[in-house]
Design a protein around this motif. Structure first.
Motif, PDB file in Angstrom:
ATOM      1  N   ALA A 141       0.836  -1.206   0.000  1.00  0.00           N
ATOM      2  CA  ALA A 141       0.000   0.000   0.000  1.00  0.00           C
ATOM      3  C   ALA A 141       0.870   1.256   0.000  1.00  0.00           C
ATOM      4  CB  ALA A 141      -0.939  -0.008   1.207  1.00  0.00           C
ATOM      5  N   VAL A 142       1.950   1.240   0.792  1.00  0.00           N
ATOM      6  CA  VAL A 142       2.847   2.402   0.835  1.00  0.00           C
ATOM      7  C   VAL A 142       3.421   2.661  -0.561  1.00  0.00           C
ATOM      8  CG1 VAL A 142       5.015   3.306   1.780  1.00  0.00           C
ATOM      9  CG2 VAL A 142       3.424   2.113   3.269  1.00  0.00           C
ATOM     10  N   LEU A 143       3.775   1.588  -1.246  1.00  0.00           N
ATOM     11  CA  LEU A 143       4.332   1.757  -2.591  1.00  0.00           C
ATOM     12  C   LEU A 143       3.272   2.282  -3.555  1.00  0.00           C
ATOM     13  CD1 LEU A 143       6.689  -1.328  -3.084  1.00  0.00           C
ATOM     14  CD2 LEU A 143       7.210   0.938  -2.201  1.00  0.00           C
ATOM     15  N   ALA A 144       2.060   1.759  -3.468  1.00  0.00           N
ATOM     16  CA  ALA A 144       1.010   2.148  -4.418  1.00  0.00           C
ATOM     17  C   ALA A 144       0.569   3.604  -4.229  1.00  0.00           C
ATOM     18  CB  ALA A 144      -0.191   1.203  -4.274  1.00  0.00           C
ATOM     19  N   TYR A 145       0.296   3.992  -2.989  1.00  0.00           N
ATOM     20  CA  TYR A 145      -0.121   5.377  -2.745  1.00  0.00           C
ATOM     21  C   TYR A 145       1.088   6.317  -2.796  1.00  0.00           C
ATOM     22  CZ  TYR A 145      -4.708   3.645  -1.327  1.00  0.00           C
ATOM     23  OH  TYR A 145      -5.936   3.043  -1.323  1.00  0.00           O
ATOM     24  N   GLY A 146       2.226   5.803  -2.306  1.00  0.00           N
ATOM     25  CA  GLY A 146       3.434   6.618  -2.272  1.00  0.00           C
ATOM     26  C   GLY A 146       3.925   6.981  -3.668  1.00  0.00           C
ATOM     27  N   ALA A 147       3.862   6.031  -4.596  1.00  0.00           N
ATOM     28  CA  ALA A 147       4.328   6.303  -5.960  1.00  0.00           C
ATOM     29  C   ALA A 147       3.549   7.465  -6.567  1.00  0.00           C
ATOM     30  CB  ALA A 147       4.189   5.048  -6.821  1.00  0.00           C
ATOM     31  N   ALA A 148       2.255   7.490  -6.286  1.00  0.00           N
ATOM     32  CA  ALA A 148       1.424   8.572  -6.833  1.00  0.00           C
ATOM     33  C   ALA A 148       1.862   9.925  -6.278  1.00  0.00           C
ATOM     34  CB  ALA A 148      -0.041   8.304  -6.512  1.00  0.00           C
ATOM     35  N   LEU A 149       2.297   9.945  -5.027  1.00  0.00           N
ATOM     36  CA  LEU A 149       2.742  11.205  -4.418  1.00  0.00           C
ATOM     37  C   LEU A 149       4.116  11.632  -4.908  1.00  0.00           C
ATOM     38  CD1 LEU A 149       1.852  11.019  -0.620  1.00  0.00           C
ATOM     39  CD2 LEU A 149       0.925  12.613  -2.296  1.00  0.00           C
ATOM     40  N   VAL A 150       5.061  10.685  -4.931  1.00  0.00           N
ATOM     41  CA  VAL A 150       6.433  11.086  -5.268  1.00  0.00           C
ATOM     42  C   VAL A 150       6.595  11.340  -6.769  1.00  0.00           C
ATOM     43  CG1 VAL A 150       7.397   9.880  -3.272  1.00  0.00           C
ATOM     44  CG2 VAL A 150       7.440   8.775  -5.504  1.00  0.00           C
ATOM     45  N   ASP A 151       5.776  10.718  -7.576  1.00  0.00           N
ATOM     46  CA  ASP A 151       5.887  10.958  -9.009  1.00  0.00           C
ATOM     47  C   ASP A 151       4.905  12.022  -9.503  1.00  0.00           C
ATOM     48  OD1 ASP A 151       7.985   9.187  -9.320  1.00  0.00           O
ATOM     49  OD2 ASP A 151       6.656   7.458  -9.569  1.00  0.00           O
ATOM     50  N   HIS A 152       4.330  12.741  -8.568  1.00  0.00           N
ATOM     51  CA  HIS A 152       3.435  13.832  -8.935  1.00  0.00           C
ATOM     52  C   HIS A 152       4.231  14.917  -9.668  1.00  0.00           C
ATOM     53  CE1 HIS A 152       0.511  17.079  -8.595  1.00  0.00           C
ATOM     54  NE2 HIS A 152      -0.387  16.147  -8.323  1.00  0.00           N
ATOM     55  N   PRO A 153       3.744  15.390 -10.819  1.00  0.00           N
ATOM     56  CA  PRO A 153       4.537  16.342 -11.618  1.00  0.00           C
ATOM     57  C   PRO A 153       4.839  17.653 -10.900  1.00  0.00           C
ATOM     58  CG  PRO A 153       2.304  16.065 -12.508  1.00  0.00           C
ATOM     59  CD  PRO A 153       2.506  14.988 -11.488  1.00  0.00           C
ATOM     60  N   ASP A 154       4.064  18.010  -9.893  1.00  0.00           N
ATOM     61  CA  ASP A 154       4.314  19.290  -9.209  1.00  0.00           C
ATOM     62  C   ASP A 154       5.193  19.156  -7.973  1.00  0.00           C
ATOM     63  OD1 ASP A 154       2.742  20.537 -11.065  1.00  0.00           O
ATOM     64  OD2 ASP A 154       0.907  20.370  -9.867  1.00  0.00           O
ATOM     65  N   ARG A 155       5.772  17.980  -7.759  1.00  0.00           N
ATOM     66  CA  ARG A 155       6.547  17.808  -6.516  1.00  0.00           C
ATOM     67  C   ARG A 155       7.740  18.766  -6.462  1.00  0.00           C
ATOM     68  NH1 ARG A 155      10.669  14.519  -4.741  1.00  0.00           N
ATOM     69  NH2 ARG A 155      10.642  13.293  -6.648  1.00  0.00           N
ATOM     70  N   PHE A 156       8.371  19.005  -7.608  1.00  0.00           N
ATOM     71  CA  PHE A 156       9.416  20.035  -7.613  1.00  0.00           C
ATOM     72  C   PHE A 156       9.368  20.789  -8.930  1.00  0.00           C
ATOM     73  CE2 PHE A 156      11.362  16.115  -9.122  1.00  0.00           C
ATOM     74  CZ  PHE A 156      12.020  16.517 -10.282  1.00  0.00           C
ATOM     75  N   GLY A 157       9.829  22.023  -8.888  1.00  0.00           N
ATOM     76  CA  GLY A 157       9.866  22.848 -10.091  1.00  0.00           C
ATOM     77  C   GLY A 157      11.307  23.113 -10.478  1.00  0.00           C
ATOM     78  N   ASP A 158      11.603  24.352 -10.856  1.00  0.00           N
ATOM     79  CA  ASP A 158      12.969  24.707 -11.222  1.00  0.00           C
ATOM     80  C   ASP A 158      13.887  24.620 -10.007  1.00  0.00           C
ATOM     81  OD1 ASP A 158      12.421  25.028 -13.827  1.00  0.00           O
ATOM     82  OD2 ASP A 158      12.339  27.228 -13.792  1.00  0.00           O
ATOM     83  N   VAL A 159      15.109  24.237 -10.273  1.00  0.00           N
ATOM     84  CA  VAL A 159      16.093  24.098  -9.203  1.00  0.00           C
ATOM     85  C   VAL A 159      17.301  24.955  -9.544  1.00  0.00           C
ATOM     86  CG1 VAL A 159      17.705  22.475  -8.113  1.00  0.00           C
ATOM     87  CG2 VAL A 159      15.332  21.789  -8.536  1.00  0.00           C
ATOM     88  N   TRP A 160      17.714  25.795  -8.612  1.00  0.00           N
ATOM     89  CA  TRP A 160      18.857  26.651  -8.870  1.00  0.00           C
ATOM     90  C   TRP A 160      20.168  26.007  -8.407  1.00  0.00           C
ATOM     91  CZ3 TRP A 160      22.408  29.369  -5.736  1.00  0.00           C
ATOM     92  CH2 TRP A 160      23.243  30.237  -6.470  1.00  0.00           C
ATOM     93  N   ALA A 161      20.115  25.364  -7.247  1.00  0.00           N
ATOM     94  CA  ALA A 161      21.320  24.722  -6.701  1.00  0.00           C
ATOM     95  C   ALA A 161      21.113  23.218  -6.625  1.00  0.00           C
ATOM     96  CB  ALA A 161      21.644  25.289  -5.326  1.00  0.00           C
ATOM     97  N   LEU A 162      21.841  22.520  -7.486  1.00  0.00           N
ATOM     98  CA  LEU A 162      21.659  21.078  -7.624  1.00  0.00           C
ATOM     99  C   LEU A 162      22.837  20.361  -6.971  1.00  0.00           C
ATOM    100  CD1 LEU A 162      19.853  19.031  -9.287  1.00  0.00           C
ATOM    101  CD2 LEU A 162      21.560  19.245 -11.087  1.00  0.00           C
ATOM    102  N   GLY A 163      22.588  19.238  -6.334  1.00  0.00           N
ATOM    103  CA  GLY A 163      23.682  18.472  -5.742  1.00  0.00           C
ATOM    104  C   GLY A 163      23.574  16.993  -6.056  1.00  0.00           C
TER     105      GLY A 163
END
Ligand SMILES: [Zn+2]
Length: 429
Positions: A141-163
């Motif tokens: 269940a964590v994988l099924a619901y979690g995947a939807a959250l972490v792969d949501h297109p709005d989770r991150f936008g532009d990034v200025w400092a990448l590591g």
């Protein structure tokens, strides 16, 4: 206020359009039998009203009810098309509001376990125990619901400092072979963007390229440890970004070289590896301790032990080299930074220096621009390290992951800043 017994039970069970058939008190566990309250459906193919074929009971793990583990026994009806010529045959009713297909938890329990494990970092075992079910039921269940959250297109936008940073992902097999992963991090916001397998450049490079030219163009600063593979990734994908060597890794390298030197001198002078009575072995902790943290007593001890075990003063030289590297970060003058790094590297590669110090000097020389750039941008993998510590915590609660997809989703749920307000709305994958 509700007084009708049937309505009261429905209210407590709290599922939409459901009739409660019975409640089975099994002491340890309570089992609630329900059926969907729904009119006879039409055939999805031809629209002719269906005939009831039979029923099967699907038992789902639900949220605990008044402190007791609870199961929901869902009496699912099977329908068949009444039209003789229709090819549709039979089908089982479903309702995503009760449970997603294929999962052994109710929908509300699935969202709850994802929150507990993903956001609060509780272990799957712990949550499974609360629900009275097994590890796999919760984890799926964590994988099924979690995947939807972490792969949501709005989770991150532009990034200025990448590591980029490497993390040990798991030790596996009879030889405890190490498997590494690479964390891709927004070091400005302290957000884990993703985790890819391996510590070579291939994984992060493919991931970065997938983000597209516009996204890559917004990256202004790229933080990295002293790994050539990551440097090549940044050279290829974000050529215009300023690369910054992470201070933590630079100081760590200086400490490693000091340690190497100590072990070599130990071996050369006494002909064996460090034993607890050997002066160099006894001062190994004092050596890597920051100078300002050495109390007067520690300092006197260090000097004494070095006098006894370091006849040519090589360990002492390596110690001074380490302190000089640390001093690099003690000032904030971006104008002088490169000059300082160059002078340091020059001094260190001098043939009179112990070989470990010369090796350190060569590395500083190769990374001179990246090291000096820190004084302008002050980004570091520091946030990445914090991130990695979080991942380590996740790994600890899971007793190590063997499955990469599992590890990725769990790490991202915990450190990837998903929008938890969406947990009630996402569709499990
Ligand atoms: Zn039909």
């Amino acid at each position: 206020m509700e007084r009708d017994p049937e309505r009261m039970v429905q209210l407590l069970v709290g599922l939409p359009d459901v009739n409660v058939l019975s409640v089975d008190d099994g002491r340890e566990l309570i089992e609630i039998h329900v059926e969907c309250r729904r009119a006879r459906p039409g055939c999805p193919k031809c629209g002719v009203l269906a005939h009831l074929k039979d029923q099967r009971v699907v038992t789902l793990v639900d949220l605990p009810c008044f402190g007791r583990a609870t199961k929901l026994a869902w009496h699912k009806r099977r329908w068949r098309c009444a039209e003789a010529d229709c090819a549709n045959g039979s089908w089982t009713e479903g309702d995503d509001r009760i449970a997603a297909p294929r999962l052994a938890l109710t929908d509300r329990a699935g969202r709850w376990v994802t929150l507990e494990v993903g956001k609060f970092g509780r272990s799957v075992n712990e949550v499974a125990e609360v629900l009275g079910c097994d590890w796999h039921t919760v984890n799926d269940a964590v994988l099924a619901y979690g995947a939807a959250l972490v792969d949501h297109p709005d989770r991150f936008g532009d990034v200025w400092a990448l590591g980029l940073d490497e993390v040990l992902f798991v030790r596996e097999g009879p030889y405890r072979r190490q498997h590494f992963s690479t964390s891709i991090v927004d070091v400005g916001r302290g957000q884990l963007l993703d985790v890819v397998p391996g510590r070579s450049g291939a994984g992060p490079k493919a991931w970065l390229e997938l983000q597209g030219a516009e996204w890559l163009g917004a990256v202004g600063v790229a933080a990295l440890d002293l790994a050539g593979s990551y440097r090549a990734v940044f050279d290829a994908t974000v050529p215009n970004a300023t690369q910054v060597a992470d201070p933590f890794h630079v100081v760590k390298l200086a400490n490693e070289k000091l340690d190497e030197c100590r072990r070599r001198v130990q071996n050369e002078t006494l002909g064996h590896r460090g034993r607890k009575t050997d002066p160099l072995y006894r001062c190994r902790r004092l050596l890597t301790m920051a100078d300002e943290r050495l109390q007067e007593h520690g300092r006197t001890r260090l000097v004494g032990l070095l006098r006894a075990g370091d006849p040519k003063g090589e360990v002492a030289t390596a110690w001074h080299a380490k302190e000089a590297v640390r001093e690099l970060y003690g000032h904030n003058d971006s104008e002088l930074a490169l000059e300082y790094v160059d002078r340091l590297a020059d001094d260190m590669v001098d043939p009179v220096q112990p070989l470990e110090v010369r090796s350190l000097g060569r590395t500083l020389g190769r990374w001179r621009l990246q090291i000096a750039a820190w004084h302008t941008f002050h980004v570091s993998n520091g946030p990445t390290e914090a991130m990695n510590n979080m991942i380590k915590r996740v790994k600890r609660t899971a007793f190590g992951f063997t499955n990469f997809a599992n590890y990725r989703i769990r790490s991202l749920l915990y450190a990837g800043k998903p929008d938890w307000s969406l947990i009630g709305a996402v569709t499990p994958r």
